[in-house]
Motif scaffolding. Structure first.
Motif, PDB file in Angstrom:
ATOM      1  N   ASN A 299       0.669  -1.004   0.006  1.00 52.90           N
ATOM      2  CA  ASN A 299      -0.117  -0.009   0.101  1.00 52.90           C
ATOM      3  C   ASN A 299       0.976   1.122   0.019  1.00 52.90           C
ATOM      4  OD1 ASN A 299      -2.382  -1.543   0.334  1.00 52.90           O
ATOM      5  ND2 ASN A 299      -2.061  -1.803   2.387  1.00 52.90           N
ATOM      6  N   LYS A 300       1.643   1.478  -1.227  1.00 49.13           N
ATOM      7  CA  LYS A 300       2.812   2.581  -1.102  1.00 49.13           C
ATOM      8  C   LYS A 300       2.370   3.942  -0.818  1.00 49.13           C
ATOM      9  CE  LYS A 300       6.377  -0.098  -3.342  1.00 49.13           C
ATOM     10  NZ  LYS A 300       5.988  -1.419  -2.915  1.00 49.13           N
ATOM     11  N   MET A 304       3.070   6.008   2.020  1.00 51.32           N
ATOM     12  CA  MET A 304       4.050   7.089   2.061  1.00 51.32           C
ATOM     13  C   MET A 304       3.599   8.319   2.627  1.00 51.32           C
ATOM     14  SD  MET A 304       5.539   8.621  -1.459  1.00 51.32           S
ATOM     15  CE  MET A 304       6.145   7.211  -2.122  1.00 51.32           C
ATOM     16  N   LYS A 305       2.350   8.318   2.877  1.00 50.22           N
ATOM     17  CA  LYS A 305       1.780   9.667   3.410  1.00 50.22           C
ATOM     18  C   LYS A 305       1.961   9.372   5.157  1.00 50.22           C
ATOM     19  CE  LYS A 305      -2.086  10.366   0.043  1.00 50.22           C
ATOM     20  NZ  LYS A 305      -3.507  10.293   0.244  1.00 50.22           N
ATOM     21  N   ARG A 312       8.241  14.008   9.595  1.00 51.12           N
ATOM     22  CA  ARG A 312       8.219  15.519  10.025  1.00 51.12           C
ATOM     23  C   ARG A 312       8.067  15.539  11.669  1.00 51.12           C
ATOM     24  NH1 ARG A 312      10.851  17.128   5.916  1.00 51.12           N
ATOM     25  NH2 ARG A 312       9.814  17.171   4.124  1.00 51.12           N
ATOM     26  N   ASN A 313       7.364  14.507  12.154  1.00 53.12           N
ATOM     27  CA  ASN A 313       7.398  14.547  13.683  1.00 53.12           C
ATOM     28  C   ASN A 313       8.761  14.324  14.454  1.00 53.12           C
ATOM     29  OD1 ASN A 313       4.612  14.979  13.646  1.00 53.12           O
ATOM     30  ND2 ASN A 313       3.754  13.045  13.579  1.00 53.12           N
ATOM     31  N   ASN A 314       9.165  13.472  13.918  1.00 51.88           N
ATOM     32  CA  ASN A 314      10.654  12.998  14.532  1.00 51.88           C
ATOM     33  C   ASN A 314      11.580  14.162  14.223  1.00 51.88           C
ATOM     34  OD1 ASN A 314      10.711  10.158  16.109  1.00 51.88           O
ATOM     35  ND2 ASN A 314       9.049  10.003  14.430  1.00 51.88           N
ATOM     36  N   PHE A 315      11.457  14.572  12.961  1.00 47.95           N
ATOM     37  CA  PHE A 315      12.828  15.100  12.525  1.00 47.95           C
ATOM     38  C   PHE A 315      12.329  16.936  12.442  1.00 47.95           C
ATOM     39  CE2 PHE A 315      13.976  11.251  10.960  1.00 47.95           C
ATOM     40  CZ  PHE A 315      15.341  11.199  11.260  1.00 47.95           C
ATOM     41  N   GLN A 316      11.572  17.304  13.480  1.00 38.04           N
ATOM     42  CA  GLN A 316      11.164  18.773  13.491  1.00 38.04           C
ATOM     43  C   GLN A 316      12.035  19.771  13.357  1.00 38.04           C
ATOM     44  OE1 GLN A 316       8.048  19.553  16.596  1.00 38.04           O
ATOM     45  NE2 GLN A 316       7.456  17.221  16.568  1.00 38.04           N
ATOM     46  N   PHE A 325      11.772   8.402  -1.522  1.00 35.90           N
ATOM     47  CA  PHE A 325      11.310   7.066  -1.296  1.00 35.90           C
ATOM     48  C   PHE A 325      11.921   6.177  -2.496  1.00 35.90           C
ATOM     49  CE2 PHE A 325       8.386   9.456   1.098  1.00 35.90           C
ATOM     50  CZ  PHE A 325       8.156   8.656   2.370  1.00 35.90           C
ATOM     51  N   LEU A 326      12.679   5.159  -2.145  1.00 34.61           N
ATOM     52  CA  LEU A 326      13.230   4.389  -3.176  1.00 34.61           C
ATOM     53  C   LEU A 326      13.678   3.022  -2.829  1.00 34.61           C
ATOM     54  CD1 LEU A 326      16.370   4.279  -2.459  1.00 34.61           C
ATOM     55  CD2 LEU A 326      16.405   6.603  -3.580  1.00 34.61           C
ATOM     56  N   SER A 327      14.395   2.163  -3.688  1.00 32.47           N
ATOM     57  CA  SER A 327      14.663   0.691  -3.224  1.00 32.47           C
ATOM     58  C   SER A 327      15.964   0.722  -4.261  1.00 32.47           C
ATOM     59  CB  SER A 327      13.722  -0.325  -3.836  1.00 32.47           C
ATOM     60  OG  SER A 327      14.290  -1.352  -3.694  1.00 32.47           O
ATOM     61  N   ALA A 328      17.168   0.712  -3.289  1.00 30.72           N
ATOM     62  CA  ALA A 328      18.542   0.360  -3.850  1.00 30.72           C
ATOM     63  C   ALA A 328      18.659  -0.896  -4.349  1.00 30.72           C
ATOM     64  CB  ALA A 328      19.519   0.720  -2.602  1.00 30.72           C
ATOM     65  N   LYS A 329      17.986  -1.919  -3.848  1.00 33.93           N
ATOM     66  CA  LYS A 329      17.864  -3.221  -4.354  1.00 33.93           C
ATOM     67  C   LYS A 329      17.295  -3.486  -5.758  1.00 33.93           C
ATOM     68  CE  LYS A 329      16.675  -7.876  -2.927  1.00 33.93           C
ATOM     69  NZ  LYS A 329      16.130  -8.760  -1.984  1.00 33.93           N
ATOM     70  N   THR A 330      16.143  -2.862  -5.980  1.00 32.85           N
ATOM     71  CA  THR A 330      15.563  -3.031  -7.306  1.00 32.85           C
ATOM     72  C   THR A 330      15.750  -1.946  -8.161  1.00 32.85           C
ATOM     73  OG1 THR A 330      13.389  -2.125  -6.589  1.00 32.85           O
ATOM     74  CG2 THR A 330      13.678  -4.407  -5.814  1.00 32.85           C
ATOM     75  N   ARG A 331      16.330  -0.715  -7.669  1.00 33.44           N
ATOM     76  CA  ARG A 331      16.556   0.317  -8.449  1.00 33.44           C
ATOM     77  C   ARG A 331      15.382   1.171  -8.773  1.00 33.44           C
ATOM     78  NH1 ARG A 331      21.150  -2.004  -7.501  1.00 33.44           N
ATOM     79  NH2 ARG A 331      22.825  -2.183  -8.934  1.00 33.44           N
ATOM     80  N   LYS A 332      14.094   0.844  -8.017  1.00 35.32           N
ATOM     81  CA  LYS A 332      12.905   1.528  -8.285  1.00 35.32           C
ATOM     82  C   LYS A 332      13.088   3.205  -7.622  1.00 35.32           C
ATOM     83  CE  LYS A 332      10.335  -1.528 -10.018  1.00 35.32           C
ATOM     84  NZ  LYS A 332       9.616  -1.408 -11.376  1.00 35.32           N
TER      85      LYS A 332
END
Length: 436
Positions: A299-300, A304-305, A312-316, A325-332
């Protein structure tokens, strides 16, 4: 410039933590008169004369079989591996012990510059033991008292005397570091970047330093990617001691123009992620948050939301950092990363014309006047940008004491609304009118 690393090493209760606090100027290390109280390495920065270096405080190395000792020894070995210079702290009050000899053998194998700091020379017993330490066979000895601040200046002179040998790096290359805790996919991300289309990987020799540096070209621009995941020695302890990643990250951040903070989409955000990000912000570096392993998330769109909200809550303290957002493994979604790196770098180098920034601050001030305090109200006379990387603005006011952090944040937000500083911290420096 590469910032050197200095490690404090020695047996328990010789005063390493007191010396650490003395050198960095603040009380960070825990000090108790109990051997072994400092179990983890503690990091800090020391500024002396025109030099700056990282300082590591290590736990005491003890040959007894007490709990934690094997882990302490392993962490000390890591610190010794990473250090450019090692300060071997010994206790003049007690003289040479068997533990000192164990530490000596570890240090002799390192091949690093060793400075023996003979501590507690203010003790009445010190004069009977002070010359015995020359039996350890090292070249550099400095007599100190961390408690009484004796010999500290001489110790700093000895530590920094060869620092001029550290060279400046190329200015026409954008350097970005891949930072984050272990096992979030930093090396996989580097491999994915280097295998991306339109990237030409250089085979220039001599580019590996304390982290793994790889030069490449993207859209005719030279880059160096600094991978902080590489380790010099294999073994379980080197893979499981999480705080090890912080030192690598600190060293890489100092040499970077941009930092990529990699977060594991599977495990989410932990406190250590925030520690690493905080150091990048303190160093004034632009930052891109990279959520890796996105291929395993269902349910990307919905997730993602949720992830953006959680970030944003943790890195205020860095709401301006873009998120990829990405995947290094699949290159997506790998194609989304390099444009963000270039954008935040360009934003960090931006210079705003004085008339434009003055208009921005004047409009912000008139739109929302600061509250008065004891009959006085903050007045803003003039603003100009004095430097970049990160962008720094001088704001002349009637009284710096009237600045409230909420109003400073308001002004920063107004600057960001008017000019694109996405990804980079900006510094507002308030000065009284006429102040240099």
């Amino acid at each position: 410039m590469k910032k050197p690393v200095v490690a404090l090493v020695g047996r328990p209760n010789v005063g390493k933590s007191t010396l650490f606090n003395r050198l960095i100027g603040t009380k960070v290390a825990i000090i108790e008169d109990i051997p072994g109280i400092t179990r983890d390495r503690i990091y800090g920065d020391v500024n002396f004369d025109k030099y700056s270096f990282h300082l590591i405080d290590t736990g005491g190395i003890d040959i007894s079989d007490e709990n934690f000792n094997e882990e302490i020894k392993s962490q000390a070995e890591i610190a010794i591996n990473e250090a450019d210079i090692i300060v071997f702290v010994v206790d003049a009050k007690e003289g040479i012990t068997q533990n000192d000899l164990v530490v000596k053998d570890m240090l002799l194998k390192s091949g690093k510059k060793i400075i023996v700091a003979v501590n507690k020379i203010d003790s009445k017993l010190a004069k009977d033991n002070i010359y015995d330490f020359y039996e350890l066979g090292f070249d550099n000895y400095i007599n100190i008292s961390s408690e009484q601040n004796e010999g500290i200046y001489e110790l700093l002179l000895e530590i920094t005397k060869d620092f001029k040998e550290y060279e400046e790096e190329e200015n026409d290359v954008i350097k970005f570091s891949v930072i984050g805790r272990p096992n979030v996919g930093k090396s996989s991300l580097v491999n994915a970047i280097l295998n991306e289309e339109r990237v030409i990987v250089s085979n220039i020799a001599g580019t590996t330093r304390d982290a793994i540096d790889t030069p490449f070209t993207y859209h005719n621009q030279k880059f160096v990617v600094i991978d902080t995941a590489g380790m010099r020695k294999k073994g379980k302890i080197y893979e499981t001691v999480e705080k090890y990643s912080l030192l690598r990250s600190m060293k890489a951040i100092d040499r970077s123009d941009v930092c990529l903070l990699v977060i594991d989409a599977e495990t989410g955000i932990i406190e250590h992620d925030k520690h690493i990000a905080g150091y990048a912000i303190e160093a004034g570096k632009p930052i891109v948050i990279v959520v890796n392993k996105w291929d395993v998330i269902d349910n990307k769109d919905e997730n993602m939301k949720k992830f953006i909200k959680d970030i944003r809550n943790n890195f205020q303290f860095m709401p301006y950092a873009p998120i990829v957002f990405l995947s290094a493994k699949t290159r997506k979604r790998m194609h989304t990363l390099m444009p963000e790196i270039i954008k935040v770098y360009n934003n960090s180098t931006k210079m705003i014309a004085t008339n434009l920034i003055n208009d921005c601050i004047k409009d912000a001030y008139n739109l929302n006047l600061p509250p008065s305090y004891k009959g006085k109200r903050l007045k803003i006379y003039f603003c100009n940008q004095v430097s970049n990387r990160p962008p720094k603005f001088n704001i002349q006011v009637n009284s710096k004491g009237l600045i409230h952090f909420s109003y400073e944040r308001y002004l920063e937000n107004k600057i960001r609304e008017s000019f694109d500083f996405e990804g980079t911290p900006i510094i507002l420096q308030f000065k009284n009118k006429g102040e240099e």
